[in-house]
Design a protein around this motif. Sequence first.
Motif, PDB file in Angstrom:
ATOM      1  N   ALA A 132      -9.330  12.245   8.891  1.00  0.00           N
ATOM      2  CA  ALA A 132     -10.740  12.529   9.179  1.00  0.00           C
ATOM      3  C   ALA A 132     -11.334  13.555   8.228  1.00  0.00           C
ATOM      4  N   ARG A 133     -10.650  13.898   7.149  1.00  0.00           N
ATOM      5  CA  ARG A 133     -11.074  15.008   6.302  1.00  0.00           C
ATOM      6  C   ARG A 133     -11.373  14.586   4.870  1.00  0.00           C
ATOM      7  N   GLY A 134     -12.143  13.525   4.710  1.00  0.00           N
ATOM      8  CA  GLY A 134     -12.644  13.153   3.400  1.00  0.00           C
ATOM      9  C   GLY A 134     -11.577  12.668   2.452  1.00  0.00           C
ATOM     10  N   ILE A 135     -11.778  12.941   1.169  1.00  0.00           N
ATOM     11  CA  ILE A 135     -10.896  12.437   0.124  1.00  0.00           C
ATOM     12  C   ILE A 135      -9.489  12.980   0.250  1.00  0.00           C
ATOM     13  N   ALA A 136      -9.318  14.138   0.885  1.00  0.00           N
ATOM     14  CA  ALA A 136      -7.974  14.688   1.088  1.00  0.00           C
ATOM     15  C   ALA A 136      -7.113  13.708   1.871  1.00  0.00           C
ATOM     16  N   GLY A 137      -7.697  13.088   2.889  1.00  0.00           N
ATOM     17  CA  GLY A 137      -6.940  12.116   3.657  1.00  0.00           C
ATOM     18  C   GLY A 137      -6.548  10.912   2.825  1.00  0.00           C
ATOM     19  N   ASN A 138      -7.456  10.404   2.000  1.00  0.00           N
ATOM     20  CA  ASN A 138      -7.142   9.268   1.133  1.00  0.00           C
ATOM     21  C   ASN A 138      -6.033   9.608   0.151  1.00  0.00           C
ATOM     22  N   LEU A 139      -6.069  10.829  -0.397  1.00  0.00           N
ATOM     23  CA  LEU A 139      -5.052  11.242  -1.367  1.00  0.00           C
ATOM     24  C   LEU A 139      -3.678  11.372  -0.710  1.00  0.00           C
ATOM     25  N   VAL A 140      -3.643  11.903   0.499  1.00  0.00           N
ATOM     26  CA  VAL A 140      -2.370  12.006   1.213  1.00  0.00           C
ATOM     27  C   VAL A 140      -1.815  10.620   1.501  1.00  0.00           C
ATOM     28  N   ARG A 141      -2.675   9.734   1.972  1.00  0.00           N
ATOM     29  CA  ARG A 141      -2.237   8.368   2.250  1.00  0.00           C
ATOM     30  C   ARG A 141      -1.813   7.664   0.958  1.00  0.00           C
ATOM     31  N   GLY A 142      -2.538   7.887  -0.118  1.00  0.00           N
ATOM     32  CA  GLY A 142      -2.193   7.261  -1.383  1.00  0.00           C
ATOM     33  C   GLY A 142      -0.869   7.740  -1.947  1.00  0.00           C
ATOM     34  N   ALA A 143      -0.519   8.995  -1.667  1.00  0.00           N
ATOM     35  CA  ALA A 143       0.733   9.540  -2.183  1.00  0.00           C
ATOM     36  C   ALA A 143       1.950   8.814  -1.632  1.00  0.00           C
ATOM     37  N   LEU A 144       1.811   8.153  -0.486  1.00  0.00           N
ATOM     38  CA  LEU A 144       2.960   7.493   0.119  1.00  0.00           C
ATOM     39  C   LEU A 144       3.486   6.359  -0.763  1.00  0.00           C
ATOM     40  N   GLY A 145       2.604   5.668  -1.479  1.00  0.00           N
ATOM     41  CA  GLY A 145       3.066   4.628  -2.401  1.00  0.00           C
ATOM     42  C   GLY A 145       3.886   5.213  -3.537  1.00  0.00           C
ATOM     43  N   ALA A 146       3.424   6.343  -4.084  1.00  0.00           N
ATOM     44  CA  ALA A 146       4.179   7.001  -5.156  1.00  0.00           C
ATOM     45  C   ALA A 146       5.533   7.485  -4.661  1.00  0.00           C
ATOM     46  N   ILE A 147       5.577   7.997  -3.427  1.00  0.00           N
ATOM     47  CA  ILE A 147       6.845   8.474  -2.869  1.00  0.00           C
ATOM     48  C   ILE A 147       7.803   7.312  -2.639  1.00  0.00           C
ATOM     49  N   ALA A 148       7.278   6.160  -2.208  1.00  0.00           N
ATOM     50  CA  ALA A 148       8.134   4.980  -2.020  1.00  0.00           C
ATOM     51  C   ALA A 148       8.774   4.567  -3.343  1.00  0.00           C
ATOM     52  N   LEU A 149       7.999   4.616  -4.419  1.00  0.00           N
ATOM     53  CA  LEU A 149       8.543   4.293  -5.740  1.00  0.00           C
ATOM     54  C   LEU A 149       9.625   5.293  -6.141  1.00  0.00           C
ATOM     55  N   LEU A 150       9.353   6.576  -5.893  1.00  0.00           N
ATOM     56  CA  LEU A 150      10.342   7.611  -6.208  1.00  0.00           C
ATOM     57  C   LEU A 150      11.606   7.424  -5.379  1.00  0.00           C
ATOM     58  N   TYR A 151      11.427   7.094  -4.108  1.00  0.00           N
ATOM     59  CA  TYR A 151      12.597   6.875  -3.229  1.00  0.00           C
ATOM     60  C   TYR A 151      13.486   5.770  -3.799  1.00  0.00           C
ATOM     61  N   GLY A 152      12.879   4.661  -4.204  1.00  0.00           N
ATOM     62  CA  GLY A 152      13.670   3.579  -4.763  1.00  0.00           C
ATOM     63  C   GLY A 152      14.422   3.991  -6.009  1.00  0.00           C
ATOM     64  N   THR A 153      13.780   4.783  -6.853  1.00  0.00           N
ATOM     65  CA  THR A 153      14.448   5.268  -8.069  1.00  0.00           C
ATOM     66  C   THR A 153      15.627   6.156  -7.726  1.00  0.00           C
TER      67      THR A 153
END
Length: 345
Positions: A132-153
């Motif tokens: 509910a807090r603007g672009i900060a929420g989108n960025l946090v949610r977006g980071a999960l894709g990057a973390i998934a890629l890192l996890y696989g590596t």
Amino acid sequence: MSAAGAVRALRAHVETWRPYTLWYVGLVGLAGAALADGPHHPWLLLSAWAAPTAGWLGGHYLGDYFDRDLDAGSKPHRPIPSGRLAARTALWCGCACFAVLALLAVLGGWGTTSAAVLAAFGIVAYSRWCKARGIAGNLVRGALGAIALLYGTLTVGLSPQRPSAVPVLLASMLAFWAHDTMSNLVGALRDMDGDRAGGYRTLPVRRGAPFAVRTVLALYAGTVTAALVAGLLADPDRRAGYLATLAVVVALGGVALAPLVAHRADMPVLVALRAHAVLVVERVVLASALVGLGLGIGPQLLLAVPMVALTWWAQRMMRAGHELGTGRPALALATPRRAAMEDVS
């Protein structure tokens, strides 16, 4: 429980899983493992797929649990507010999925454990505080894709003898972070009216649809740039297939985003829903491109073709019902609230 009750409960769980998104995050984890230069043993590749998928499912359960009051007002047809899935059941199922993620992460070592902890924190933080807090929420949610890629590596591991893999990985993580932030923001455009009524101060609610659309375009440009850099830094022998797949990704992105630009002044729900539906397919193709960059075009196509087909089919069968409370296909539907305003081919 009667047979009819069991079927009703199972359907509520399947709706919560959102099968049209289920294949993506596991493919991102697999892409991370493919980019690593460690041993590509089948069990390691399976773990790189399964752990992010378990976390993704847990995130859906917990997200619906934390959003149950908002959904009661804007989406009362969803499993929890409709009474088809108890809130406590969703909470326990989310925790069970996180337990599976924790087990796989611990078995993988300290690197995967750290990535899993970071992902779990991001999932809860997004659903509980940041959405509910603007672009900060989108960025946090977006980071999960990057973390998934890192996890696989980290499941497979990087070798000090091949430092060239690190820049490719970093550029790919940036691409997925920008892309998932962008697609989450498109979802916020779709939910703008309900979020406003529920007091959620998302970016479209705070700054309006035109500003949000401009932000979407900037993030997509960042996605394509970072993905292109990753391809140019990768081994030349697999670069052609990757760049060809990236061209398909860009074409799909254009199909998704052009209607948003055209309707930015007054965003119909159907336009945003259709755009997000195309992006859900497009990001599977993007993830498959990185699988091909690491494992070759054969494994890429073997995975991408059925996953794209399943994603498309699941959206046709379930997406409209989950988002708008109707069983009609998501790409051929107008919402009653907006139907008089829309003229979309």
